[in-house]
Design a protein around this motif. Structure first.
Motif, short mmCIF file in Angstrom:
data_model
loop_
_atom_site.label_atom_id
_atom_site.label_comp_id
_atom_site.label_asym_id
_atom_site.label_seq_id
_atom_site.Cartn_x
_atom_site.Cartn_y
_atom_site.Cartn_z
N GLU A 76 0.85 -1.19 0.00
CA GLU A 76 0.00 0.00 0.00
C GLU A 76 0.89 1.24 0.00
N ARG A 77 0.37 2.32 -0.58
CA ARG A 77 1.16 3.54 -0.67
C ARG A 77 0.36 4.75 -0.19
N THR A 78 1.08 5.68 0.45
CA THR A 78 0.52 6.97 0.82
C THR A 78 1.41 8.04 0.23
N ALA A 79 0.79 8.92 -0.56
CA ALA A 79 1.54 9.98 -1.26
C ALA A 79 2.71 9.39 -2.04
N GLY A 80 2.52 8.20 -2.60
CA GLY A 80 3.52 7.58 -3.45
C GLY A 80 4.56 6.77 -2.73
N ASP A 81 4.64 6.87 -1.39
CA ASP A 81 5.65 6.15 -0.62
C ASP A 81 5.05 4.90 0.02
N ARG A 82 5.90 3.90 0.20
CA ARG A 82 5.45 2.61 0.71
C ARG A 82 5.11 2.68 2.20
N ASP A 83 3.94 2.11 2.58
CA ASP A 83 3.56 1.98 3.98
C ASP A 83 3.99 0.60 4.48
N TRP A 84 4.58 0.56 5.67
CA TRP A 84 5.07 -0.70 6.21
C TRP A 84 4.03 -1.27 7.18
N ARG A 85 3.01 -1.89 6.60
CA ARG A 85 1.94 -2.52 7.37
C ARG A 85 1.22 -3.50 6.45
N ASP A 86 0.55 -4.46 7.05
CA ASP A 86 -0.39 -5.28 6.28
C ASP A 86 -1.76 -5.14 6.91
N LYS A 137 -10.74 7.52 -5.97
CA LYS A 137 -9.45 8.12 -6.26
C LYS A 137 -8.42 7.66 -5.23
N GLY A 138 -8.82 7.65 -3.96
CA GLY A 138 -7.91 7.23 -2.90
C GLY A 138 -7.51 5.77 -3.02
N TYR A 139 -8.46 4.90 -3.28
CA TYR A 139 -8.15 3.48 -3.40
C TYR A 139 -7.30 3.19 -4.63
N ALA A 140 -7.61 3.86 -5.72
CA ALA A 140 -6.85 3.61 -6.95
C ALA A 140 -5.38 3.98 -6.76
N ARG A 141 -5.10 5.03 -6.00
CA ARG A 141 -3.72 5.45 -5.76
C ARG A 141 -3.03 4.58 -4.72
N ALA A 142 -3.78 4.21 -3.67
CA ALA A 142 -3.18 3.47 -2.56
C ALA A 142 -2.88 2.02 -2.92
N HIS A 143 -3.67 1.46 -3.85
CA HIS A 143 -3.52 0.05 -4.20
C HIS A 143 -3.33 -0.10 -5.72
N PRO A 144 -2.17 0.34 -6.20
CA PRO A 144 -1.97 0.36 -7.66
C PRO A 144 -2.00 -1.03 -8.28
N GLU A 145 -1.60 -2.07 -7.55
CA GLU A 145 -1.63 -3.42 -8.14
C GLU A 145 -3.06 -3.88 -8.38
N VAL A 146 -3.95 -3.61 -7.44
CA VAL A 146 -5.37 -3.96 -7.63
C VAL A 146 -5.94 -3.17 -8.80
N THR A 147 -5.63 -1.89 -8.84
CA THR A 147 -6.14 -1.04 -9.92
C THR A 147 -5.63 -1.52 -11.27
N ARG A 148 -4.36 -1.86 -11.33
CA ARG A 148 -3.79 -2.31 -12.59
C ARG A 148 -4.45 -3.61 -13.07
N ARG A 149 -4.77 -4.47 -12.14
CA ARG A 149 -5.35 -5.76 -12.51
C ARG A 149 -6.81 -5.66 -12.92
N HIS A 150 -7.60 -4.87 -12.18
CA HIS A 150 -9.04 -4.85 -12.39
C HIS A 150 -9.56 -3.59 -13.07
N HIS A 151 -8.87 -2.47 -12.90
CA HIS A 151 -9.37 -1.19 -13.40
C HIS A 151 -8.26 -0.35 -14.00
N PRO A 152 -7.59 -0.84 -15.01
CA PRO A 152 -6.45 -0.08 -15.55
C PRO A 152 -6.83 1.30 -16.05
N GLU A 153 -8.10 1.48 -16.41
CA GLU A 153 -8.54 2.78 -16.90
C GLU A 153 -8.51 3.84 -15.80
N LEU A 154 -8.39 3.41 -14.53
CA LEU A 154 -8.39 4.35 -13.41
C LEU A 154 -7.01 4.79 -13.00
#
Length: 336
Positions: A90-100, A316-333
């Motif tokens: 997960e990312r916040t403002a483009g930087d990696r968050d260290w949590r699951d 908008k927030g989810y698409a940025r925070a979870h780019p792998e999910v967005t890339r897989r299911h919603h690349p248009e976002l």
């Protein structure tokens, strides 16, 4: 209103059931906390130790599962951004968050956007439940219902505190409000030693109620640019206001940036943020209240424009925070 040594206000919601003087004290405390700090500790909310224990026991059982079992409910499987996010993705403002974490929301059928519908309807859908922790579903869905009631009451009292009609925003929560929570684990300091558990941010919606354990690490931005540590307070929820309330009151109510610093070494920290958000398609009307002419104006961030329609901010927030999910299911976002 009382305050901890750190200065974070402590507010007792049970005063709402008291005398006229009690309610006046509550409203004075809420108004001060919401306009000056944007964060406070909430007691007197009525959530029992048993309810909290049921949730935290289920959470610890989930994170104790082998990684393969947690990945079986990965959010990569979900076009609705529900499920498990492995550490560091997960990312916040483009930087990696260290949590699951495990993202859970109200259990609803999938809403696949039809022609002419907004893509944010993808956020409405079913959760993923790990078979190895059968009690997780009941505990988390109960928590969503329980804290939804607490937050609704708190919002009514907060609006009354600034002279607005308490039910002014009931329309935005009618039907299926976008209530959700995260079960979060911070697994200590990452290998490279950077302290970002989650980067500095504001929440998008109306109100967040956070259950944190006894480890600490939450920090709130002060007016002087430094950060205020929020030590755990047994039995209390940490409450912060979201950007929609700031925008709706033209800055009179304050949404404050906050972050989590990773615990030292291999020590773990657990928390459960609950997000009290309106319907995805709710248009947030500017609040009518007596002190509107004193409002300083909402904070403007050109990197994060806010929309009156809540779902556009959330997607908008989810698409940025979870780019792998967005890339897989919603690349248009990916350009959202």
């Amino acid at each position: 209103m009382t305050a901890q040594p750190t200065g974070l206000p402590v507010i007792d919601l049970s005063l709402a059931d008291g005398t006229a003087d009690d309610r006046a004290r509550l409203h004075d405390a809420l108004r001060a906390a919401a306009t000056e700090v944007g964060f406070f500790q909430l007691i007197g909310h009525g959530v029992t130790t048993g309810e909290t224990t049921a949730l935290t026991d289920a959470m610890h059982a989930f994170f104790a599962l082998p990684e393969a079992d947690r990945l079986a409910v990965s959010n990569l499987n979900s076009p609705h951004y529900r499920g498990y996010t492995r550490t560091g993705t997960e990312r916040t403002a483009g930087d990696r968050d260290w949590r699951d974490q495990l993202d859970i929301g109200a259990e609803l059928p999938a809403h696949v956007p039809g022609p002419g519908e907004q893509p944010y309807w993808w956020l409405e859908g079913p959760n993923q439940w790990p078979a190895a922790v059968p009690g997780l579903r009941a505990a988390t869905l109960h928590w969503i219902d329980r804290l939804g009631s607490v937050a609704a009451r708190l919002l009514h009292e907060l609006l009354a505190a600034i002279g607005a009609r308490p039910d002014f925003y009931d329309y935005a929560f009618a039907g299926h409000p976008h209530l959700r929570l995260k079960l979060v684990r911070y697994p200590g300091t990452p290998p490279e030693g950077t302290p970002q558990g989650v980067g500095a941010h504001k929440d998008y919606g109306f109100i967040t109620l956070l259950l944190q354990d006894d480890v600490g690490g939450l920090e709130v931005l002060r007016s002087d640019g430094g950060y205020l540590s929020v030590p755990p307070m047994p039995g209390a929820f940490v409450v912060n206001l979201g950007e929609l309330l700031e925008v709706a009151t033209d800055g009179y109510l304050k949404a404050t940036r906050h972050r989590v610093v990773s615990p030292p070494g291999a020590r773990e920290r657990f928390s459960v943020p609950f997000f009290y958000n309106p319907r995805l398609n709710a248009h947030i009307t500017p609040l009518d209240f007596p002190h509107a002419h004193h409002a300083p104006g909402a904070t403007q961030d050109p990197e994060n424009p806010l929309f009156a329609e809540f779902g556009r901010n959330e997607l908008k927030g989810y698409a940025r925070a979870h780019p792998e999910v967005t890339r897989r299911h919603h690349p248009e976002l990916l350009t959202v």
